[in-house]
Design a protein around this motif. Structure first.
Motif, PDB file in Angstrom:
ATOM      1  N   ALA A 260     -11.991  99.727 -34.726  1.00  0.00           N
ATOM      2  CA  ALA A 260     -10.555  99.692 -34.982  1.00  0.00           C
ATOM      3  C   ALA A 260     -10.146 100.761 -35.987  1.00  0.00           C
ATOM      4  O   ALA A 260      -9.059 101.331 -35.884  1.00  0.00           O
ATOM      5  N   LEU A 261     -11.002 101.046 -36.959  1.00  0.00           N
ATOM      6  CA  LEU A 261     -10.679 102.072 -37.953  1.00  0.00           C
ATOM      7  C   LEU A 261     -10.525 103.439 -37.292  1.00  0.00           C
ATOM      8  O   LEU A 261      -9.636 104.220 -37.670  1.00  0.00           O
ATOM      9  N   SER A 262     -11.352 103.741 -36.309  1.00  0.00           N
ATOM     10  CA  SER A 262     -11.196 105.003 -35.568  1.00  0.00           C
ATOM     11  C   SER A 262      -9.845 105.053 -34.879  1.00  0.00           C
ATOM     12  O   SER A 262      -9.160 106.093 -34.884  1.00  0.00           O
ATOM     13  N   ALA A 263      -9.434 103.919 -34.291  1.00  0.00           N
ATOM     14  CA  ALA A 263      -8.133 103.866 -33.618  1.00  0.00           C
ATOM     15  C   ALA A 263      -6.992 104.002 -34.611  1.00  0.00           C
ATOM     16  O   ALA A 263      -5.986 104.661 -34.335  1.00  0.00           O
ATOM     17  N   VAL A 264      -7.139 103.388 -35.787  1.00  0.00           N
ATOM     18  CA  VAL A 264      -6.107 103.489 -36.826  1.00  0.00           C
ATOM     19  C   VAL A 264      -5.951 104.945 -37.270  1.00  0.00           C
ATOM     20  O   VAL A 264      -4.828 105.437 -37.454  1.00  0.00           O
ATOM     21  N   ARG A 265      -7.062 105.644 -37.431  1.00  0.00           N
ATOM     22  CA  ARG A 265      -6.986 107.054 -37.824  1.00  0.00           C
ATOM     23  C   ARG A 265      -6.258 107.883 -36.763  1.00  0.00           C
ATOM     24  O   ARG A 265      -5.448 108.763 -37.078  1.00  0.00           O
ATOM     25  N   GLN A 266      -6.552 107.612 -35.486  1.00  0.00           N
ATOM     26  CA  GLN A 266      -5.871 108.332 -34.410  1.00  0.00           C
ATOM     27  C   GLN A 266      -4.377 108.023 -34.412  1.00  0.00           C
ATOM     28  O   GLN A 266      -3.539 108.916 -34.225  1.00  0.00           O
TER      29      GLN A 266
END
Length: 370
Positions: A260-266
């Motif tokens: 989810a953190l990767s998605a939040v960064r995107q």
């Protein structure tokens, strides 16, 4: 100390040894077997106790007996094996002795498969075995956290005479990444005053989980509850990312939180004001921290590798003040960042809803059913 490339299961095993583990009892089950294999080599090498039990039932009851001596003890298993341990865990909780359990989750229910999942949340966080008790449950998202939380689990178990669980999924158990192991602690030579050590010349300790007189049983339950209130007040742990100006909040633990953190960064790169709250202590749960976010958050998205088990705890914390959405994958299927990014875009587009249950809306989107 220098960082080195470590496999999750082996790193946890070595961290436990360096935390002063004196006895390990376990039974092989994928995807945590490497943890047992590491113990089988290292514990005898250091003159400490290692027993491969005949079953998970045998292992947890060996842990129970050894824990009564005040020694640092642990076991590890995976989802179906943890289910078999539930009666023993309840006995350990009732006897108020410290023990550490590592659960490397796999797909289920039933025998399921050996792929990573988060389907043990309910049985670990909400009691599992019979009776009124709580376990401390810590959920790492990296190998370094798995190491650090394993050491912490021993300290918390002893501090509160409680069961402490390190809860991770099969991907964290099997993956490798750079991490730093702690220094080796000496194995202690003295034992707590409450322990049943068999030592001569002192008053005999009787450790039990049975109180035949109902008022005595209630007294024991109240003692456990007061201790749990102390844990709730002092041991809540979580991490926040990009929360300073977040209008949308993603909540995920372990590997799901990491993805989810990767998605939040995107999403941030697209200009969406979204942040992530990743619970580390699933029990005690960061209820007050999530409730406080309702003052400025417009909507919440819960991401899990199950059908929405932590979702219910988030909904209780939000208490109907803001819409809560859900995205999950089950059966050992891991979500991809792009999938979660799509859900974040839905929040930003104002598609979060109060209508019905978040799980029902997710299932409808997933399957296309009404």
């Amino acid at each position: 100390m220098a960082r080195e490339l470590l496999k999750g299961n082996e790193a946890i095993a070595e961290a436990a040894i360096r935390a002063g583990l004196q006895a390990y009892f376990g039974y092989p089950i994928t995807p945590q077997t490497e943890l047992l294999e590491w113990m089988a080599h290292r514990m005898p090498e250091l003159g400490r106790a290692f027993v491969q039990a005949e079953s998970e039932l045998g292992a947890i009851n060996m842990v129970y007996g050894a824990a009564c001596t005040g020694a640092r003890v642990m076991t590890s298993s995976s989802s179906p094996g943890i289910s078999l341990m539930m009666e023993g865990l309840s006995y350990i909780a009732a006897t108020e002795v410290p023990a550490v359990l590592v659960d490397v989750m796999r797909g289920g229910p039933g025998l399921g498969n050996i792929a990573p999942a988060q389907s043990d949340y309910n049985q670990m966080v909400h009691g599992g075995g019979h009776g009124d008790y709580h376990t401390i449950v810590l959920a790492p998202a990296t190998i370094q956290e798995a190491i650090d939380l394993t050491v912490l689990a021993f300290d918390l178990a002893e501090k509160y005479r409680s069961i402490a669980v390190v809860l991770l999924d099969g991907s964290l158990g099997q993956m490798m990444e750079p991490a730093e192991l702690p220094p080796m602690r000496p194995v202690r030579q003295t034992f707590p005053a409450w322990a049943a050590t068999g030592a001569a010349g002192r008053e005999r300790n009787v450790l039990t989980s049975i109180y035949l007189d109902p008022p005595k049983e209630e007294e024991a339950n109240l003692r456990l509850l007061r201790r749990w209130q102390e844990i709730q007040a002092n041991e809540v742990r979580f991490r926040e990312y990009f929360m300073e100006d977040a209008r949308f909040v993603v909540v995920g633990f372990g590997s799901a939180g990491r993805v989810a953190l990767s998605a939040v960064r995107q999403a941030r790169a697209e200009g969406i004001p979204v942040g992530l709250l990743r619970p580390i202590s699933l029990s005690p749960f960061p209820t007050r921290q999530i409730a406080a976010l309702c003052e400025r958050a417009e909507a919440f998205l819960v991401v899990e590798m199950n059908a929405g088990q932590m979702l219910e705890d988030v909904r209780l914390a939000v208490n109907g003040k803001r819409p809560v959405e859900f995205y999950g994958r089950m059966g050992g299927v891991m979500p991809f960042p792009d999938e979660i990014l799509g859900e974040i875009r839905r929040l930003a587009a104002g598609e979060a809803s109060f209508e019905g249950h978040p799980r029902d809306r997710w299932l409808q989107r997933l399957t296309g059913s009404n």
